[in-house]
Design an enzyme around this catalytic site. Structure first.
Site, PDB file in Angstrom:
ATOM      1  N   CYS B  77       0.820  -1.217   0.000  1.00  0.00           N
ATOM      2  CA  CYS B  77       0.000   0.000   0.000  1.00  0.00           C
ATOM      3  C   CYS B  77       0.852   1.265   0.000  1.00  0.00           C
ATOM      4  O   CYS B  77       0.371   2.343  -0.358  1.00  0.00           O
ATOM      5  CB  CYS B  77      -0.919   0.010   1.215  1.00  0.00           C
ATOM      6  SG  CYS B  77      -1.885  -1.496   1.386  1.00  0.00           S
ATOM      7  N   HIS B 317      -9.313   2.663  -2.142  1.00  0.00           N
ATOM      8  CA  HIS B 317      -7.917   2.297  -1.908  1.00  0.00           C
ATOM      9  C   HIS B 317      -7.350   1.477  -3.061  1.00  0.00           C
ATOM     10  O   HIS B 317      -7.176   0.267  -2.943  1.00  0.00           O
ATOM     11  CB  HIS B 317      -7.813   1.535  -0.584  1.00  0.00           C
ATOM     12  CG  HIS B 317      -6.427   1.157  -0.186  1.00  0.00           C
ATOM     13  ND1 HIS B 317      -5.309   1.889  -0.537  1.00  0.00           N
ATOM     14  CD2 HIS B 317      -5.961   0.091   0.534  1.00  0.00           C
ATOM     15  CE1 HIS B 317      -4.230   1.298  -0.048  1.00  0.00           C
ATOM     16  NE2 HIS B 317      -4.600   0.210   0.594  1.00  0.00           N
TER      17      HIS B 317
END
Lengths: 132, 373
Positions: B77, B317
């Site tokens: 991420c 996301h």
């Protein structure tokens, strides 16, 4: 568990669970220098580079955390009950909870091994009060 | 640090199966270049996690950006925040004068539901999914510190309320605590509205040295770290120590502390992530971070608003795109361009991104950036 269609099966990279006099045990390692217990193979202790000795860790310990995963993953129908268990004197091991997934076990719950799942994962169950 | 953000751009975030990575990158880069008032750069740093091979070159050559150094980085991420960190380091070293940083991810072409932990890794092979990984942190907090479902839900309520005002966000709908807690249980105690969604998107910034013009945003510091061993002797949930250590280095380099920060964009892939991160950043003692959203400290209008963009929970996301999207938001905030979600008088902003998932380490990577006056 097999891989996706058309792909070879996944390698089994999980820690090795073997029969032991008291049931099942993790076939792990301990560092001769810093005494760190390890679930995964390595050329030396990943913490201090010390030499490793093999050691069996019985599947008995304390829940660090657990959850019921209620959505499926590839090759894994839902729900599944998962737990990180700190084995007594041993490493933290990811395992599953025995029985139908219902409620997670609280941190601090004493657990013991209860065989292997159909996927080959170590199963844990809470130790009844009278057996502790 | 002698680095400034010259311009920032972002595609819309959301499920966009009809868009290619190239089209998303093009939107973000064109906006960033126009915002920076440049049409050329010296080098490109790209962050992507599940990215397609050659994604940067395939996209950028059509914009006339070709034949220059292009570096692609993966750190889960934190991939594009890491790309930002490396771009800043290259500028500091004098290797370039103006650099394009891109984050991109197209998750709907890769996944339909919860992201598994890499299935060739031992924990992924044992059936661990990312929701379960975060859920066990939340469960541990509930059992040890008494973190409540209401405190978890307050993070989701706050970030969804913020996202209503973000025209790039995937979810622009406010939710109540009751809705959050009544939504489908994903991994106890985390319900659906406490989990970020699968998303597609791209974001870009242009960074460079000092130039005339007041719109450029100074980069005070960036810090990058990877996780140490995490296991039987780790009393804290995974990621805590990595965020704390990375933040400490960023604070020291910038000469500021958490008390100086006016606005934050942090990694709220799941509600518990924001709580743990804010503790690790020093905003609350360990175990007390659950109060921050519920008490209004981190709400827009509160003392230290967190995730005014809506965060990962509301904006969405797309892994590799997230870090630069966080920087995009902080740049807008520090320039006073955030419209109805503007944090009044914001002078110093913080970006934190956490990439995790490898069993046995305290997170794959963390980046903390401080921007502003």
């Amino acid at each position: 568990m097999s891989g996706d269609r058309g792909l070879p099966p996944l390698p089994d990279s999980r820690p090795l669970i073997v029969p032991d006099s008291a049931g099942l045990a993790l076939a792990g390692w301990r560092c001769r220098d810093c005494a760190a217990p390890l679930a995964l193979d390595g050329p030396w202790c990943p913490r201090c580079r010390g030499p490793l000795d093999t050691e069996r860790f019985p599947l008995r310990g304390t829940v660090w955390a657990s959850t019921i995963l209620r959505v499926p993953l590839p090759g894994r129908p839902a729900p599944t009950a998962l737990a990180y268990v700190d084995l007594d004197g041993g490493p933290r091991l990811l395992g599953h909870l025995a029985g139908p997934p219902a409620e997670r076990l609280r941190a601090g719950t004493r657990v013991r091994g209860a065989g292997l799942s159909e996927h080959g994962d170590p199963l844990f169950e809470a130790i009844p009060e009278e057996a502790r | 640090m002698n680095v400034w953000v010259w311009g920032a751009g972002s595609s819309a975030f959301g499920k966009q199966p009809a868009e290619s990575t190239a089209s998303l990158v093009r939107l973000a880069v064109l906006e960033a270049l126009r915002d920076a008032e440049v049409d050329q750069v010296d080098a490109v740093y790209v962050g992507t996690c599940f990215g397609e091979p050659g994604v940067a070159q395939r996209t950028l050559h059509r914009l006339g950006i070709a034949g220059l150094p292009i570096t692609v980085l993966e750190n889960a991420c934190a991939s594009s925040t890491h790309a930002f960190h490396e771009a800043c380091a290259a500028l500091e070293a004098g290797r370039h004068r103006q650099v394009l940083v891109v984050g991109v991810e197209h998750l709907t072409s890769r996944f339909t539901g919860a992201l598994p932990v890499e299935r060739r890794d031992h924990e992924g092979r044992a059936g661990l999914g990312l929701p379960a990984l975060y859920a066990m942190s939340a469960a541990h907090y509930q059992d040890l510190f008494g973190l409540t479902d209401a405190e978890l839900a307050a993070v989701s309520v706050k970030n969804h309320a913020h996202g209503v005002h973000n025209d790039r966000a995937q979810h622009r709908r406010a939710v109540t605590a009751e809705e959050v807690l009544a939504s489908r249980m994903i991994a106890d105690p985390l319900t659906l509205l406490q989990c970020c969604a699968i998303s597609d998107g791209a974001a870009a910034v242009v960074v460079g040295d000092r130039r005339r013009g007041a719109r450029d945003v100074p980069v005070l510091a960036t810090a990058f770290g990877t996780g140490a061993a995490w296991g039987h002797d780790s009393p804290r949930v995974w990621g805590f120590d990595l965020v704390a250590q990375t933040a400490a280095r960023a604070y020291q380099a910038a000469g500021v502390g958490i008390g100086d920060v006016d606005v934050l964009e942090v990694h709220d892939a799941f509600t518990i992530g924001e709580i743990v991160t804010l503790e690790a950043l020093g905003m609350a003692p360990e175990g007390a971070g659950g109060r921050l959203a519920l008490d209004g400290h981190t709400v827009l209008g509160g003392p230290q608003p967190v995730n005014p963009s809506g965060g990962l929970l509301s904006r969405g996301h797309p892994l590799g795109a997230t870090g630069v999207a966080q920087i995009f938001e902080i740049v807008r905030q520090l320039r006073g361009q955030a419209g109805p979600r503007q944090v009044a008088g914001a002078r110093i902003g913080l970006v934190e991104t956490m990439g995790g998932g490898a069993g046995g380490v305290d997170g794959n990577a963390c980046v903390v950036c401080l921007l502003g006056a």
